[in-house]
Structures are given as C-alpha cells and as structure tokens.
Design a protein around this motif. Structure first.
Motif, short mmCIF file in Angstrom:
data_model
loop_
_atom_site.label_atom_id
_atom_site.label_comp_id
_atom_site.label_asym_id
_atom_site.label_seq_id
_atom_site.Cartn_x
_atom_site.Cartn_y
_atom_site.Cartn_z
N TYR A 1 0.83 -1.20 0.00
CA TYR A 1 0.00 0.00 0.00
C TYR A 1 0.87 1.26 0.00
O TYR A 1 2.00 1.26 0.48
N ILE A 2 0.28 2.35 -0.51
CA ILE A 2 0.88 3.68 -0.39
C ILE A 2 -0.14 4.57 0.31
O ILE A 2 -1.31 4.59 -0.04
N ALA A 3 0.31 5.29 1.34
CA ALA A 3 -0.62 6.07 2.16
C ALA A 3 -0.10 7.48 2.38
O ALA A 3 1.10 7.73 2.38
N GLY A 4 -1.03 8.39 2.59
CA GLY A 4 -0.73 9.79 2.85
C GLY A 4 -1.82 10.66 2.26
O GLY A 4 -2.72 10.18 1.56
N ILE A 5 -1.74 11.93 2.53
CA ILE A 5 -2.74 12.88 2.03
C ILE A 5 -2.47 13.17 0.56
O ILE A 5 -1.34 13.43 0.16
N ASP A 6 -3.52 13.11 -0.26
CA ASP A 6 -3.39 13.44 -1.67
C ASP A 6 -3.34 14.95 -1.86
O ASP A 6 -4.10 15.70 -1.22
N LEU A 7 -2.46 15.42 -2.74
CA LEU A 7 -2.44 16.81 -3.16
C LEU A 7 -2.79 16.87 -4.64
O LEU A 7 -2.15 16.18 -5.45
N SER A 8 -3.77 17.68 -4.98
CA SER A 8 -4.22 17.72 -6.37
C SER A 8 -3.10 18.15 -7.32
O SER A 8 -3.08 17.73 -8.49
N VAL A 9 -2.15 18.96 -6.82
CA VAL A 9 -1.07 19.43 -7.69
C VAL A 9 -0.12 18.31 -8.08
O VAL A 9 0.69 18.48 -9.01
N LEU A 10 -0.21 17.16 -7.39
CA LEU A 10 0.67 16.04 -7.71
C LEU A 10 -0.09 14.84 -8.25
O LEU A 10 0.47 13.75 -8.39
N ASP A 11 -1.36 15.03 -8.59
CA ASP A 11 -2.16 13.93 -9.15
C ASP A 11 -1.57 13.38 -10.44
O ASP A 11 -1.81 12.23 -10.79
N TRP A 12 -0.79 14.19 -11.15
CA TRP A 12 -0.21 13.74 -12.41
C TRP A 12 0.85 12.65 -12.19
O TRP A 12 1.18 11.91 -13.12
N ILE A 13 1.37 12.55 -10.97
CA ILE A 13 2.29 11.45 -10.65
C ILE A 13 1.51 10.23 -10.17
O ILE A 13 1.81 9.09 -10.56
#
Length: 310
Positions: A48-60
């Motif tokens: 799993y990968i966990a943490g808060i999503d940031l919309s500015v990094l959704d492209w990654i």
C-alpha cells in the motif's frame, strides 16, 4: 544494507510505504515507484501507499486509504523523510512490526529499525533506482521510470542544484531511455496556476534583501488567504527569490494558521540546515524547513539567516 532491506521485504506479507508531510514530486514519485516495483516482483503481497493526496501532484499518482488495523504486523517503509514527526501519518505506523527508512537527508533522526540514508544522493528517487538496479528480481517499468524521473527533476529543480552529480545525470538518462516523455514531466513541474502567478507577483513586489544578500518574505494568514491556493501550490514559489542575482540565501515564511509559520529555507552556497535544526526543523545543507509558533521566532530566524552571510 540493500540485502538487509530486501530480506525484510521478502519476509513481510503486508508492506505500507509512507513519505513526508507536504509532499513534493520526489516524495510521491519515490513512494509510488517503489510500491509498483515491489508489486511486480511480489504479486502475492499486500503493498500500500498512504498519505494525504495533493491535487497538484495527481499527475504522478494518488494514495490509498489504509485502515489502522492494516499496520499491525506490517513492514513500513518511509521514503524521503528526515525525521519521524514529518511522516505523513496519524501515528498508525508505530503499530508496524518493523520500520525501514530510505532517505537522502542528513540522518539526524534514525527512526527506522533499518536506516538506509545517503545524503550524497540528489533525491530519494535516485536511491530507489539504485535499489532496483542492484536487485535482480526488481524491474523498473516505463511508468516507474516516469515517477522516478519526476522525483529527480523535482528535487534538483531540473538539475539546477549543487547535489546534481554525474551519477544523477546517468540515472536520469537511463530513466529517459525507457521512452518516458521527459518534456511532459518538466512542463508539469514548471507550470503554475493563475493563483500562484499572482502570488509570485506579490512576492517580487514585497520581498526584502539585506546588505548581506539574505532575502526574505513573510506572508501573513490574511494575505495568504486572498490567493486561495490549493494545498501544495505554495511550494512552487519557494525558489523564486533565489533567482535574483544579489540573493545568497533566502526564506519564504507563510502563516497558514494563526501564529503557526511554515519556513522554507534555501541557499546557493552557505549551509542553512543548522539554522533549521536550531528552531526544531531540518533538511539539506542548502534546502531545509521548519515550523515556528510566533513572530518573535520568525524574527530570530531571520536574524540568524542574515548573520550566516556576515
């Protein structure tokens, strides 16, 4: 060290990969690439990968929701995180059976049971490449190369910073050889919203430079709110003051909550991580960060940064 890391990866059925708060492309790119590399090699494991999503990094890529109970008897791998309090997690990671730290910042807090730290690496992404390159059953796909290249470009500011070495460029070339669109990645990292552009204009109109060559801007909460930034967008403006010829080192201070100031410290040559550590933060010699709780602390930090040049 790599053999010890791989022995633990092979031992655990559940692996959770974390990174630091306020993530940047290196943190997210390293996290996502490592997870996918391990999933390909060990399809039977729960990774799993966990943490808060940031919309500015959704492209990654995007994170997953991981239940608290999942951490029991798991292996946690924290990437690109200098100290435990910066882990982007509510504390569930402490339930893990073992913690591995993979990081390229100075090792001021060896919080892992296993700590692989290389502060000569340009980025954590460079270290993840090294891990995969040295282990026969780990393969880097084109998608993984995209994530790792994004991390390297982000942490070197498109290969501008001093920790860019021949090794960094060799790794970048090998990732580019997979056929990823390196121009697309650079454009993602360079583009900004209209909100950020207006903030940059504000900074250029209001920053201060001392006689010693120290530049700084303090953006109070009421001013910051006028720009209506998305999470993560403020990071885009941090290098701006350093582009000015007369500036040797600089800080960007932002008050996101009342009397809670985030301070990004940067330098072209003189080491500034000692100042960050003095106020409870840390990082690289030329790029560090800290949170402080009053304007008095901000003023003291400004004085210390100015004195570095004297």
């Amino acid at each position: 060290m790599i053999d010890e890391i791989m022995n633990n990866i092979e031992h655990y059925e559940t692996i959770i990969i974390l990174r630091h708060q306020n993530p940047d492309p290196d943190a997210v790119g390293s996290q996502i690439a490592l997870a996918n590399i391990l999933r390909e090699a060990y399809p039977q494991k729960n990774i799993y990968i966990a943490g808060i999503d940031l919309s500015v990094l959704d492209w990654i890529g995007k994170m997953q929701q991981v239940d608290s109970d999942t951490y029991q008897n798991s292996l946690v791998i924290a990437v690109d995180t200098a100290n435990a309090r910066r882990i982007d997690n509510n504390g569930d990671y402490k339930k893990a059976d073992k913690i591995i730290k993979i990081d390229h910042h100075p090792n001021v807090d060896p919080f892992g049971d296993i700590n692989w730290v290389d502060d000569t690496a340009s980025s954590c992404a460079e270290m993840i490449y090294e891990l995969a390159d040295k282990v026969d059953n780990l393969k880097i796909s084109k998608a993984d190369a995209y994530s790792l290249y994004a991390g390297m470009v982000g942490d070197t500011n498109r290969f501008l910073y001093a920790d860019t070495t021949y090794k960094t460029l060799e790794v970048a070339a090998k990732l580019a050889k997979t056929g990823i669109d390196i121009s697309e990645i650079s454009l993602h990292e360079d583009e900004m919203s209209t909100r950020v552009a207006r903030l940059e204009a504000y900074i250029l109109d209001n920053f201060q430079v001392t006689d010693s060559g120290f530049g700084y801007i303090v953006i109070r909460k009421d001013t910051l709110e006028k720009f209506n930034l998305d999470d993560g967008e403020l990071d885009h403006v941090v290098p701006l003051i350093g582009r000015i010829k007369d500036v040797n080192n600089w800080i960007v201070v932002s008050e996101k909550d009342l009397n809670r100031f985030r301070v990004n410290l940067r330098s072209k040559n003189v080491s500034i991580n000692g100042v960050a550590e003095k106020f409870g933060g840390g990082g690289h010699p030329l790029a560090s960060g800290v949170y402080v709780g009053s304007m008095d602390e901000v003023k003291a930090l400004i004085k210390d940064m100015d004195n570095l040049n004297k």
